[in-house]
Design an enzyme around this catalytic site. Structure first.
Site, PDB file in Angstrom:
ATOM      1  N   ASP A 153       0.840  -1.205   0.000  1.00 39.38           N
ATOM      2  CA  ASP A 153       0.000   0.000   0.000  1.00 39.38           C
ATOM      3  C   ASP A 153       0.878   1.260   0.000  1.00 39.38           C
ATOM      4  OD1 ASP A 153      -2.776  -1.469   1.165  1.00 39.38           O
ATOM      5  OD2 ASP A 153      -0.880  -2.299   1.818  1.00 39.38           O
ATOM      6  N   ARG A 156       2.052   1.761  -3.438  1.00 40.04           N
ATOM      7  CA  ARG A 156       0.975   2.334  -4.261  1.00 40.04           C
ATOM      8  C   ARG A 156       0.837   3.829  -3.973  1.00 40.04           C
ATOM      9  NH1 ARG A 156      -3.021  -2.792  -3.098  1.00 40.04           N
ATOM     10  NH2 ARG A 156      -2.515  -3.923  -4.993  1.00 40.04           N
TER      11      ARG A 156
END
Ligand code: NAD
Length: 325
Positions: A153, A156
């Site tokens: 995450d 990202r």
């Protein structure tokens, strides 16, 4: 890196599906491991994957790739668990828990038979819950049983901020904490571009309505797995590379700061739950937790995220007890 040093590094990957094999494919290019062993319940699949990967060895760093069994865990440096059911389109990660808990428990029981001193890296979802299940089952020190957590995450987040701000991803340092899932928390207060805090960077840049756009970016980070799964069935490239990054930190004893999932024992006001926070990662797994100063809102959101994990973990524990009684 000498070939001798390579030889000493053995990685066992349990689960030869899309995530496990993408990770092995990426690892082959790094020279980080001398041996990579794949284990899967589906013998035909694992044989086929090993053959396919092996036939590319002429083009990469020297490495032995083979199928194996749990006795391979005895002298492994790192055991990566990617076995289990994956998320279906429109479903969240917590919905996998009841299927994957049994798989992870049986894998841990088999690892435990071989007196390994490896680090276990959990990837199977829901990763925070399963890291804790594995830790309980193995009974090892907490630093040696960690989850890939929000490393993906955070990657990202960095990639989306980089695209938004028009700067190299490698100059963007940004962290997602908490659950690897819907309640994850963007730690803006720890994030910066080339050493300039996001707040200061936005004040200099002034090309967007930063408050609204920040919210949108966080939403995109949180929902991106849903979109990828909806478009192509599953996610595996970015997680494969995230796993290489964590492996690098462990196998090279880098003391890198990564947001892996680890059992917290009071840090950040969270107790007895595996949650991602910034950790120093080296050859023995997590060496140290960085207790960073978060904003009040971020601290509160992190506790809410931990509660979301706890609710599911409690339901798993209650179910296990009712099976035993
Ligand atoms: P996949 O279906 O392609 O592969 C799963 C593999 O596990 C299959 O080959 C299957 O035979 C094997 N398997 C099942 N039970 C097993 C057992 N008991 N022992 C050994 N092998 C077993 O799935 P995938 O796309 O590779 O995803 C694997 C897991 O990783 C899923 O739970 C998915 O949600 C998770 N995932 C996690 C992240 C993350 O950031 N943590 C990211 C992507 C995917």
């Amino acid at each position: 890196m000498s070939n001798k040093a390579n030889k000493a590094r053995k990685v066992v990957v349990i689960g030869a599906g899309s995530v496990g094999t993408t990770y092995v494919y990426a690892m082959m290019h790094t020279g980080l491991a001398g041996q990579i062993v794949l284990i899967d319940v589906d013998q035909r699949k694992v044989q086929g994957e090993v053959m396919d990967l092996e036939q590319g060895l002429a083009f990469v760093q020297p490495v032995e790739i083979r199928s194996g069994d749990y006795s391979d865990c005895a002298d492994a440096d790192l055991i990566v668990i990617t076995a289990g059911t994956k998320q279906a389109s429109g479903h969240n990660r917590f919905e996998l828990v009841h299927r994957n808990v049994g798989i992870v428990r049986s894998i841990c029981d088999q690892i435990k038979e071989h007196d390994s001193s490896a680090v276990v890296l959990m990837v199977t979802n829901p990763v925070d819950i399963l890291t804790q299940i594995a830790l309980r089952r193995l009974g090892w020190p907490r630093g040696r049983v960690i989850g890939s957590g929000t490393v993906l995450d955070s990657a990202r987040f960095r990639s989306m901020l980089s695209r938004h701000c028009g700067v190299d991803t490698r100059n963007v340092h940004a962290y997602i904490l908490g659950e690897h899932g819907d309640s994850e928390v963007a730690a803006w207060s720890l994030s910066h571009i080339a050493g300039i805090s996001m707040k200061d960077y936005c004040a200099i840049c002034q090309t967007c309505d930063s408050e609204n756009e920040h919210e949108q970016i966080v939403r995109q980070v949180r929902d991106s797995a849903y979109h990828i799964i909806d478009y192509k069935g599953s996610t595996y490239y970015a997680i494969g590379l995230s796993l290489v990054r964590i492996s690098e930190a462990i196998l090279r004893n880098e003391h890198s700061i990564l947001t892996v999932s680890l059992l917290l024992e009071g840090e950040y006001g969270i107790d007895d739950l595996c949650v991602s926070v910034p950790c120093v990662v080296g050859k023995s797994g997590v060496e140290r937790i960085i207790t960073a100063q978060l904003s009040k809102d971020e601290q509160a959101a992190l506790k809410v995220s931990a509660q979301a994990i706890k609710k599911i973990l409690d339901s798993v524990s209650i179910q296990a007890e009712s099976v035993i009684s």
